[in-house]
Scaffold this motif. Structure first.
Motif, PDB file in Angstrom:
ATOM      1  N   THR A   1       0.094   9.734  -5.209  1.00 32.76           N
ATOM      2  CA  THR A   1       0.405  11.113  -4.815  1.00 32.76           C
ATOM      3  C   THR A   1       1.347  11.773  -5.817  1.00 32.76           C
ATOM      4  OG1 THR A   1       0.165  10.492  -2.489  1.00 32.76           O
ATOM      5  CG2 THR A   1       1.331  12.546  -2.975  1.00 32.76           C
TER       6      THR A   1
ATOM      7  N   ARG B   1       0.324   4.344  -2.592  1.00 30.83           N
ATOM      8  CA  ARG B   1       0.082   5.728  -2.153  1.00 30.83           C
ATOM      9  C   ARG B   1       1.113   6.673  -2.764  1.00 30.83           C
ATOM     10  NH1 ARG B   1      -0.351   3.323   3.015  1.00 30.83           N
ATOM     11  NH2 ARG B   1       1.601   4.350   3.642  1.00 30.83           N
TER      12      ARG B   1
ATOM     13  N   SER C   1       0.819  -1.217   0.000  1.00 28.68           N
ATOM     14  CA  SER C   1       0.000   0.000   0.000  1.00 28.68           C
ATOM     15  C   SER C   1       0.849   1.262   0.000  1.00 28.68           C
ATOM     16  CB  SER C   1      -0.933  -0.007   1.212  1.00 28.68           C
ATOM     17  OG  SER C   1      -0.179  -0.095   2.421  1.00 28.68           O
TER      18      SER C   1
END
Length: 697
Positions: A406, A402, A398
């Motif tokens: 981003t 992320r 994860s």
């Protein structure tokens, strides 16, 4: 330069009646009837003959006929009769007489009066051959490109246009130290170059990439500019064509157009020879290129630069297998030449140059490094594992997702994959044994998600494969390649363009817009303005190889990719945070890691703390070679042991010989002498000798 007179034992260079007839005083024999007179002055030509035989690796004397006197200049190409055949050679020097007592054989032809072999390059070739237990003829094949008569006949440019001094040394917008102001001793290094001195340094470059590309290329261009300001030439050697493009653009921006040439194999033989002649004739004083450019005949060389010396592309694939860093170090040692060994990471070999005092370090302060380095986060640390229990088993945990999501909000994102292709390696689903072809034992792989497994050696389809160890019929991926990774990311981010860069096609640059860039190590394109984020996949694949340099190489690949990010951007590495290379990446401290590597290798007796040679060939040939070699005192022979054969190869073995560092020249001389003995006996099998190979262990 040592030389030898030809003799009947060296291939019947002289007819018997010529051997019996004594020469006239001064070393010149009376001309036979109908044969042209010898040159009046310096009638003896000393020639290095193009022969790979080790026992004939010396100079041979020939007579210069009077009609060839003007064209037979030192450094030109000639044709001579050798062992009853016409062969190529280089005329190294002219002499008044020969020590040989018989009549010398005459030069057959001067191929071209162009002096393509400069004296300093001849000395360098001799030194490289001696260091790597090779022959000078083999080195000259690497050093001097093949001739193109049409190119030689073209109108010459303005010779001597290279060196300028004072304010005319560059045309770039900055005339100060530029990027070197961020480094301790950076400005003093430039000052020494501008004053005509020869500093030697190991440079740990800062990460960072701007609109004009990586900062290292601009820093190298500034160092070259200061070298020209001191009235001398410069040479830059980089690993691949992508880096040549970056260095070429930076040199053009700082020096102005027409002040340098780039030398790469993809130019084509004619264009490469044209540019090489510009360097040889002194029309330009700066050259940039890949490993073969280390021999470029730059006039009055003041600075030699090798960038990213840990890249295995710097190691020549042809005998005698020299490394560009070592070639340039020999060149710096022989002449009044500065040397700059640069990179984001640092090799143990470069660290040894600093440890012995032969070169000095150039690095930035720790505060500057912290300000410029990306924010590195390992996906395998305890805090992240506590949040994501599946992170240990997932290929993209994860944290990586992320970071990708981003980063894509503000620009391109880099994903580094250790392997190219789709599924480059397959294994048994049950016992994890490597899946191999039943016909040739080659490795099985997949080309796409709907393809059948095929053999990467013979190409046969393995549709009915079963594991010979456990009988299972299903396979699993051992390593997922770049194309498969790009396919998975494309499904996860359907609105984002996905670009791949690797052996099938290397991208030089990408734009500043949103994009997922999947690249193999060394093929990462430069992003305009830098990448917004990066994920380094499958760290275990880099760190799990049985290689002496595995930690050093993993850190080098990671730092090269991380250096393309914007300052302060986030980078995720999928590896255990307790490992030393990961710790060095977290702190952005390649120097301490390299010093520890060198200390460990010194304690264990591994290169570069010692000198090592490998002998590879048939079992009988390797043992015969070891029996003939008069190894220096303290030499340790390891093996021979079997070597996994390539497709179609016979059984081969490899022996390793290890000696203290100071005994390296004696080791090379002994192995070359043994190869010469076998060559004189006309042994059927050749033993491959490699000094300090990158893949020794």
């Amino acid at each position: 330069m040592p030389h030898a007179n030809p003799s009947p034992d060296d291939g019947a260079l002289l007819p018997l009646d010529a051997v019996r007839e004594k020469p006239a005083p001064g070393g010149r024999a009376p001309a036979a009837k109908g044969v042209p007179e010898a040159a009046a002055a310096l009638p003896v030509a000393r020639v290095v003959v193009d022969t790979p035989l080790p026992h004939l690796d010396r100079l041979f004397d020939y007579l210069v006929p009077a009609p060839m006197d003007a064209d037979a200049v030192p450094g030109c190409r000639v044709r001579v009769r050798f062992a009853g055949k016409l062969v190529d050679g280089f005329l190294l020097e002219r002499a008044e007489s020969s020590e040989h007592e018989g009549r010398l054989t005459r030069l057959e032809r001067v191929v071209s009066p162009e002096p393509v072999l400069a004296p300093e390059i001849a000395r360098l070739a001799r030194a490289v051959a001696d260091r790597y237990a090779g022959t000078m003829a083999d080195v000259l094949r690497l050093a001097v490109p093949p001739r193109h008569a049409r190119v030689e006949a073209e109108e010459r440019g303005t010779a001597g246009a290279g060196p300028r001094t004072g304010e005319d040394a560059g045309t770039g917008p900055e005339e100060g130290p530029g990027p070197w102001a961020a480094y301790r001793d950076g400005e003093s290094f430039l000052s020494a170059l501008a004053r005509g001195r020869s500093p030697r340094a190991v440079w740990t470059a800062l990460p960072g990439s701007g609109e004009d590309g990586p900062e290292w290329a601009g820093a190298v261009a500034v160092a070259v500019r200061e070298t020209l300001r001191g009235g001398r030439g410069a040479l830059v050697v980089v690993p691949d064509g992508k880096d040549v493009v970056l260095a070429d653009a930076a040199l053009s921006a700082v020096l102005g157009p027409g002040r340098h040439v780039s030398l790469t194999a993809d130019l084509g033989p004619a264009e490469r020879y044209r540019r090489w002649l510009k360097v040889s004739r002194g029309e330009v004083r700066v050259a940039v290129g890949t490993r073969a450019a280390a021999f470029a005949p730059v006039r009055d060389l003041g600075l030699a630069v090798v960038w990213d010396d840990g890249d295995d592309l710097h190691a020549e694939r042809l005998a005698p297998y020299p490394h560009a860093r070592e070639v340039l170090a020999l060149r710096a040692h022989q002449g009044r030449t500065g040397l700059l060994v640069g990179g984001y990471a640092r090799t143990a070999e470069a660290t040894r140059l600093v440890a012995t005092g032969w070169a000095g370090p150039i690095a930035a302060t720790r505060q500057t490094v912290r300000d410029r380095a990306p924010k590195v986060r390992p996906a395998g640390d305890d805090a992240e594992l506590a949040k994501d229990q599946a992170a240990r088993a997932a290929r993209l945990p994860s944290l990586a997702w992320r970071t990708l999501r981003t980063g894509l909000e503000s620009g391109p994102v880099l994903v580094q994959v250790p392997r190219r292709g789709y599924l480059p390696a397959l294994a048994c689903q049950g016992c994890r044994a490597p899946a191999r072809c039943g016909h040739c034992r080659g490795p099985l792989a997949l080309r796409s998600g709907h393809a059948m497994p095929y053999c990467r050696w013979c190409g046969r389809i393995a549709g009915e494969w079963r594991c010979p160890a456990c009988g299972a019929a299903r396979m699993r991926a051992r390593v997922v390649g770049a194309r498969r990774t790009a396919e998975e990311l494309g499904r996860a981010f359907p609105s984002v363009p996905v670009k791949t860069s690797g052996r099938d096609g290397v991208l030089a640059t990408v734009g500043p817009g949103r994009a997922l860039v999947v690249a193999t190590p060394g093929a990462e394109p430069v992003a305009e303005g830098g990448y917004a984020a990066a994920v380094l996949l499958d760290g275990w694949a880099l760190l799990g190889r049985p290689d002496l340099r595995v930690a050093e190489e993993a850190l080098r690949r990671w730092m090269n990719a991380a250096a393309l990010l914007r300052s302060g951007s986030e980078l995720v590495v999928l590896a255990d945070s307790s490992l030393l290379p990961v710790q060095a990446l977290l702190r952005w401290d390649p120097v301490t890691h390299a010093e520890r590597e060198l200390a460990d290798r010194t304690e264990l007796g591994f290169p570069p703390a010692v000198r090592m040679a490998t002998l590879t060939g048939s079992p009988a040939a390797v043992r015969e070679m070891l029996g003939e070699a008069e190894l220096p005192s303290g030499a340790q022979v390891l093996g021979p042991v079997p070597v996994e054969p390539s497709r179609g190869d016979q059984v081969r073995e490899r022996a390793m010989v290890r000696v203290p560092w100071g005994a390296g020249p004696a080791l090379a001389a002994s192995l070359k002498g043994a190869a010469g003995v076998r060559s004189a006996r006309k042994a059927d099998e050749v033993v491959k000798v490699c000094i300090d190979p990158l893949d020794a262990i």
